[in-house]
Motif scaffolding. Structure first.
Motif, PDB file in Angstrom:
ATOM      1  N   LYS A  12       0.744  -1.127   0.037  1.00 14.85           N
ATOM      2  CA  LYS A  12       0.072   0.039   0.127  1.00 14.85           C
ATOM      3  C   LYS A  12       0.948   1.106   0.093  1.00 14.85           C
ATOM      4  CE  LYS A  12      -4.272  -1.174   0.778  1.00 14.85           C
ATOM      5  NZ  LYS A  12      -5.540  -0.912   0.214  1.00 14.85           N
ATOM      6  N   PRO A  13       1.400   1.710  -1.083  1.00 14.59           N
ATOM      7  CA  PRO A  13       2.509   2.767  -1.146  1.00 14.59           C
ATOM      8  C   PRO A  13       1.935   4.149  -0.894  1.00 14.59           C
ATOM      9  CG  PRO A  13       2.158   1.880  -3.556  1.00 14.59           C
ATOM     10  CD  PRO A  13       1.445   0.963  -2.422  1.00 14.59           C
ATOM     11  N   ALA A  22      -3.952   3.736  12.765  1.00 14.86           N
ATOM     12  CA  ALA A  22      -5.452   3.433  12.804  1.00 14.86           C
ATOM     13  C   ALA A  22      -5.417   2.411  11.364  1.00 14.86           C
ATOM     14  CB  ALA A  22      -6.362   4.462  13.129  1.00 14.86           C
ATOM     15  N   LEU A  23      -4.686   1.883  11.019  1.00  9.97           N
ATOM     16  CA  LEU A  23      -4.795   1.097   9.816  1.00  9.97           C
ATOM     17  C   LEU A  23      -6.235   0.359   9.546  1.00  9.97           C
ATOM     18  CD1 LEU A  23      -1.350  -0.345   9.675  1.00  9.97           C
ATOM     19  CD2 LEU A  23      -2.162   1.731   8.302  1.00  9.97           C
ATOM     20  N   VAL A  24      -6.491  -0.444  10.642  1.00  9.57           N
ATOM     21  CA  VAL A  24      -7.755  -1.324  10.570  1.00  9.57           C
ATOM     22  C   VAL A  24      -8.981  -0.329  10.881  1.00  9.57           C
ATOM     23  CG1 VAL A  24      -9.060  -3.321  11.456  1.00  9.57           C
ATOM     24  CG2 VAL A  24      -6.672  -3.336  11.039  1.00  9.57           C
ATOM     25  N   ASP A  25      -8.699   0.480  12.052  1.00 12.84           N
ATOM     26  CA  ASP A  25      -9.933   1.218  12.311  1.00 12.84           C
ATOM     27  C   ASP A  25     -10.611   2.179  11.462  1.00 12.84           C
ATOM     28  OD1 ASP A  25      -9.990  -0.106  14.792  1.00 12.84           O
ATOM     29  OD2 ASP A  25      -8.886   1.375  15.999  1.00 12.84           O
ATOM     30  N   ASN A  26      -9.543   2.797  10.468  1.00 14.84           N
ATOM     31  CA  ASN A  26      -9.905   3.643   9.585  1.00 14.84           C
ATOM     32  C   ASN A  26     -10.037   3.049   8.210  1.00 14.84           C
ATOM     33  OD1 ASN A  26      -9.804   5.979  11.460  1.00 14.84           O
ATOM     34  ND2 ASN A  26      -7.644   6.358  10.772  1.00 14.84           N
ATOM     35  N   SER A  27     -10.297   1.623   8.239  1.00 11.10           N
ATOM     36  CA  SER A  27     -10.384   1.011   6.824  1.00 11.10           C
ATOM     37  C   SER A  27      -9.283   1.387   5.917  1.00 11.10           C
ATOM     38  CB  SER A  27     -11.870   1.024   6.263  1.00 11.10           C
ATOM     39  OG  SER A  27     -12.638   1.104   7.274  1.00 11.10           O
ATOM     40  N   LEU A  28      -8.014   1.654   6.341  1.00 10.60           N
ATOM     41  CA  LEU A  28      -6.817   1.632   5.402  1.00 10.60           C
ATOM     42  C   LEU A  28      -6.482   0.151   4.989  1.00 10.60           C
ATOM     43  CD1 LEU A  28      -4.910   4.545   7.174  1.00 10.60           C
ATOM     44  CD2 LEU A  28      -6.470   4.672   5.057  1.00 10.60           C
ATOM     45  N   LEU A  29      -6.707  -0.696   5.857  1.00 13.44           N
ATOM     46  CA  LEU A  29      -6.265  -2.361   5.282  1.00 13.44           C
ATOM     47  C   LEU A  29      -7.608  -2.921   5.716  1.00 13.44           C
ATOM     48  CD1 LEU A  29      -3.109  -2.974   7.224  1.00 13.44           C
ATOM     49  CD2 LEU A  29      -3.306  -2.531   4.884  1.00 13.44           C
ATOM     50  N   ASP A  30      -7.999  -3.553   4.612  1.00 13.76           N
ATOM     51  CA  ASP A  30      -9.240  -4.562   4.677  1.00 13.76           C
ATOM     52  C   ASP A  30      -8.999  -5.841   4.816  1.00 13.76           C
ATOM     53  OD1 ASP A  30      -8.637  -5.504   2.053  1.00 13.76           O
ATOM     54  OD2 ASP A  30      -9.780  -4.174   0.988  1.00 13.76           O
ATOM     55  N   SER A  31      -9.986  -6.842   4.930  1.00 15.40           N
ATOM     56  CA  SER A  31      -9.679  -8.079   5.243  1.00 15.40           C
ATOM     57  C   SER A  31      -8.767  -8.919   4.079  1.00 15.40           C
ATOM     58  CB  SER A  31     -10.842  -8.905   5.280  1.00 15.40           C
ATOM     59  OG  SER A  31     -11.824  -9.002   4.234  1.00 15.40           O
ATOM     60  N   PHE A  32      -8.953  -8.403   3.144  1.00 16.57           N
ATOM     61  CA  PHE A  32      -8.082  -9.019   1.829  1.00 16.57           C
ATOM     62  C   PHE A  32      -6.731  -8.463   2.008  1.00 16.57           C
ATOM     63  CE2 PHE A  32      -6.117  -8.846  -2.440  1.00 16.57           C
ATOM     64  CZ  PHE A  32      -6.422 -10.281  -2.659  1.00 16.57           C
ATOM     65  N   ASP A  33      -6.543  -7.273   2.182  1.00 20.10           N
ATOM     66  CA  ASP A  33      -5.081  -6.786   2.462  1.00 20.10           C
ATOM     67  C   ASP A  33      -4.362  -7.530   3.725  1.00 20.10           C
ATOM     68  OD1 ASP A  33      -5.214  -4.638   0.695  1.00 20.10           O
ATOM     69  OD2 ASP A  33      -6.229  -3.448   1.913  1.00 20.10           O
ATOM     70  N   ILE A  34      -5.258  -7.754   4.900  1.00 21.04           N
ATOM     71  CA  ILE A  34      -4.636  -8.459   5.912  1.00 21.04           C
ATOM     72  C   ILE A  34      -4.401  -9.821   5.649  1.00 21.04           C
ATOM     73  CG2 ILE A  34      -5.073  -9.248   8.234  1.00 21.04           C
ATOM     74  CD1 ILE A  34      -6.624  -6.431   8.711  1.00 21.04           C
ATOM     75  N   VAL A  35      -5.167 -10.503   4.840  1.00 22.11           N
ATOM     76  CA  VAL A  35      -4.927 -12.011   4.585  1.00 22.11           C
ATOM     77  C   VAL A  35      -3.606 -12.139   3.567  1.00 22.11           C
ATOM     78  CG1 VAL A  35      -5.680 -14.017   2.985  1.00 22.11           C
ATOM     79  CG2 VAL A  35      -7.073 -12.845   4.653  1.00 22.11           C
ATOM     80  N   GLN A  36      -3.443 -11.101   2.611  1.00 20.70           N
ATOM     81  CA  GLN A  36      -2.121 -11.022   1.891  1.00 20.70           C
ATOM     82  C   GLN A  36      -0.968 -10.703   2.754  1.00 20.70           C
ATOM     83  OE1 GLN A  36      -3.428 -12.518  -1.020  1.00 20.70           O
ATOM     84  NE2 GLN A  36      -2.006 -10.848  -2.002  1.00 20.70           N
ATOM     85  N   LEU A  37      -1.051  -9.722   3.501  1.00 20.92           N
ATOM     86  CA  LEU A  37       0.094  -9.236   4.503  1.00 20.92           C
ATOM     87  C   LEU A  37       0.459 -10.509   5.499  1.00 20.92           C
ATOM     88  CD1 LEU A  37       1.985  -7.192   5.512  1.00 20.92           C
ATOM     89  CD2 LEU A  37      -0.126  -6.291   6.995  1.00 20.92           C
ATOM     90  N   VAL A  38      -0.612 -11.326   5.985  1.00 17.67           N
ATOM     91  CA  VAL A  38      -0.118 -12.451   6.726  1.00 17.67           C
ATOM     92  C   VAL A  38       0.633 -13.568   6.087  1.00 17.67           C
ATOM     93  CG1 VAL A  38      -1.290 -14.401   8.066  1.00 17.67           C
ATOM     94  CG2 VAL A  38      -2.233 -12.236   8.401  1.00 17.67           C
TER      95      VAL A  38
END
Length: 73
Positions: A12-13, A22-38
């Protein structure tokens, strides 16, 4: 931490991961982003991030992600 920031910036450049808390709280990372990141973090740091670790508290900032990585290593 430097390797983590590199992974985050590649994903996410448009986000300043050094200051955002607040990456999650502000919806900057969604569930798909988190799965990829994990998947990337598991491989890059030779860890296993289980479902119980996937929470806003662990993914709201680069610092919280780094603390989780260190705990799992």
């Amino acid at each position: 931490m430097e390797e983590l920031l590199k992974i985050l910036q590649e994903a996410k450049p448009e986000i300043n991961f050094e200051t955002e808390t607040a990456l999650v709280d502000n919806s900057l990372l969604d569930s798909f982003d988190i799965v990829q990141l994990v998947m990337q973090l598991n491989e890059a740091f030779d860890i296993e991030i289980g479902a119980e670790e996937i929470s806003p508290e662990n993914f709201n900032s680069a610092d919280s992600i780094w603390k989780m990585i260190q705990r799992l290593q």
